[in-house]
Design an enzyme around this catalytic site. Structure first.
Site, short mmCIF file in Angstrom:
data_model
loop_
_atom_site.label_atom_id
_atom_site.label_comp_id
_atom_site.label_asym_id
_atom_site.label_seq_id
_atom_site.Cartn_x
_atom_site.Cartn_y
_atom_site.Cartn_z
N HIS A 166 -29.90 32.61 39.74
CA HIS A 166 -29.17 31.42 39.05
C HIS A 166 -27.99 32.14 39.15
O HIS A 166 -27.49 31.35 37.50
CB HIS A 166 -29.73 31.06 38.37
CG HIS A 166 -31.80 30.55 38.94
ND1 HIS A 166 -31.47 29.03 39.07
CD2 HIS A 166 -32.61 31.03 38.70
CE1 HIS A 166 -32.93 29.81 39.80
NE2 HIS A 166 -33.23 30.46 39.02
N SER A 287 1.58 36.65 42.96
CA SER A 287 1.94 34.73 41.89
C SER A 287 3.15 35.59 42.03
O SER A 287 4.03 36.08 41.55
CB SER A 287 1.48 34.29 40.81
OG SER A 287 1.01 33.19 40.32
#
Ligand code: ARG
Length: 467
Positions: A166, A287
């Site tokens: 999970h 970026s």
């Protein structure tokens, strides 16, 4: 590519003189496949060479014809390899382009090549030959990815990290063990490809258009020359089904699902939030606006490309499902999805095989993360079971200990022995051993377990298997 288009008469394209007017230019463009199926050219030539040899062996063409065909096809192969071949849209597809050039080069022998053959069994043969070669290349690339993972696993056989369920910290495992999980997945992928290859590797040629041929052909001989394991046993099936392409795309989709999961983990692990690994700069990009960024583009793209491969699988399934027997032009649409699936897989596996050796795991960060989240709680419970407590009671006692540690903002191992004993009187000083990360992984020492000794043994086994 040249397009002698509007003036083209149907008979020039190689089919028949039954048409009264030229094919509309738009129809020509719409129906032509040479723009993409020229990729099958070398398989087409190999198939034609085997067919011509068989025709000569059974006496359907002369030895001279066969020699002329071989000479012509050899020259054509050279022209194609050198990029000199004059592909013509007006000639519709790879088959008619090659045949027309052959006739230009060797005359009537070229016109005899199509005896006892149709483009329907020809294209099915080409596609199978081509795909077989690609499957072999992809299987080798998968093995390269596996070898890269095994090398990392070996280096990190004892590097402790949190195992997740999970996406919550569950139990400590080793980084090596985690990577070997992917080696297993890719092994099944290779098995699926090998299994698919067995069904790909059957010869359709001889089915002719659909019903077989009136000529005394020797299909087994052609199959043998082309390295097929046998012939397709029903002519109608031979020209019409593309299930082998679908099956390949299904196997490819699973490869990409596994790639995608691995890449998703690399992306997660690389974020400073996790900080589990570093990827070499050559596999990341910056970026244009945020100077601090180092983005795992290769991993993200590989994850993203799983979508197009799964899409191709769906495309082929839908392409096939409504077709009555036997060949329909719909099948021409099988190629681009198949080609793109192969290309995507090849480039992705190449990128992975190169990138995996560059992964730098931060052992200290991995260990820190494993120490958080009470990852040894199960070990504590197992310890109490060994001291005689039923597992359910042990589970409950440890849950209370976890709650206490949470309240105090500390780890289980940091709780004073007296507090642990207040919760579970069976607890002794030796509990420290059970709460220790290294002890926890080392204790899972059975086949399939995460103990470093098991991981090393698995790596050894993989090395032998993968060569
Ligand atoms: N280009 C065609 C294909 O890819 C070749 C077979 C054409 N056969 C036909 N009967 N028109 O399927």
């Amino acid at each position: 590519m040249s397009a002698h288009s509007s003036s083209l008469h149907a008979k020039d394209a190689g089919w028949s003189g039954r048409f009264a007017e030229p094919v509309a230019e738009f129809v020509l463009r719409y129906t032509a496949s040479v723009g993409f199926d020229q990729r099958l050219a070398l398989a087409d030539i190999a198939g034609s060479l085997a067919h011509a040899a068989m025709l000569a062996e059974v006496g359907l063409i002369s030895a001279q014809d066969r020699a002329d065909i071989e000479r012509g096809l050899t020259q054509i192969r050279g022209e194609i390899e050198r990029g000199e071949f004059d592909w013509q849209l007006a000639l519709e597809d790879v088959h008619l382009n090659v045949e027309r050039r052959l006739t230009e080069l060797v005359g009537d022998a070229g016109k005899r090549l199509h005896t006892a053959r149709s483009r329907n069994d020809q294209v099915a043969t080409d596609l199978r030959l081509w795909l077989r070669g690609e499957i072999d290349g992809l299987a080798a690339l998968l093995a390269a990815v596996q070898r890269a993972l095994v090398a990392q696993a070996e280096a990190h056989a004892a590097t402790v990290m949190p195992g997740f369920t999970h996406l919550q910290v569950a139990q400590p495992v080793t980084f090596g063990h985690h990577l070997l999980a992917y080696v297993e997945m890719f092994e099944r992928d290779r098995e699926r490809l090998a299994d698919c290859r067995r069904r790909v590797n059957r010869l359709p040629l001889g089915a002719a258009a659909l019903a077989g041929t009136t000529f005394p052909i020797d299909r087994a001989a052609v199959a043998h020359k082309l390295g097929f394991d046998g012939v397709c046993e029903n002519s109608l099936d031979a020209v019409s089904d593309r299930d082998y392409a679908i099956e390949f795309c299904a196997a490819a989709s699973l490869v990409m699902v596994h790639v995608s999961r691995l890449c998703e983990e690399l992306v997660l692990w690389m974020t400073p939030r996790f900080g589990f690994i570093r990827l070499p700069d050559r596999f990341t990009t910056g970026s244009s606006i945020m100077p601090q960024k180092k983005n795992p583009d290769v991993a993200e793209l590989a994850r993203g490309k799983s979508g197009r491969v799964a899409g191709h699988l769906m495309g082929l399934i839908v392409l096939m499902k409504g077709q009555p027997l036997t060949y329909n032009k719909d099948n021409q649409e099988d190629k681009e999805p198949l080609f793109d699936t192969v290309d995507t897989l090849r480039e992705t596996l190449r990128a992975l095989a190169e990138m995996i050796p560059g992964i730098e795991a931060d052992a200290a960060a991995l260990r820190r993360a494993a120490a958080e989240g009470f990852s040894t709680a199960t070990d504590f419970a197992d310890y109490l079971v060994r001291k005689g407590l039923p597992f359910r009671d042990a589970h409950e006692a440890v849950a209370r200990a976890v709650r206490l540690a949470s309240e105090r903002n500390c780890d289980l191992a940091d709780l004073p022995l007296a507090d642990l004993q207040a919760i579970a009187p069976q607890t002794g000083a030796d509990v420290r051993g059970a709460l220790d990360l290294d002890a926890a992984v080392a204790a899972r020492d059975h086949v399939g377990g995460t103990a470093p000794a098991q991981v090393r043994a698995q790596c050894e086994r993989w090395r032998e298997r993968l060569g």
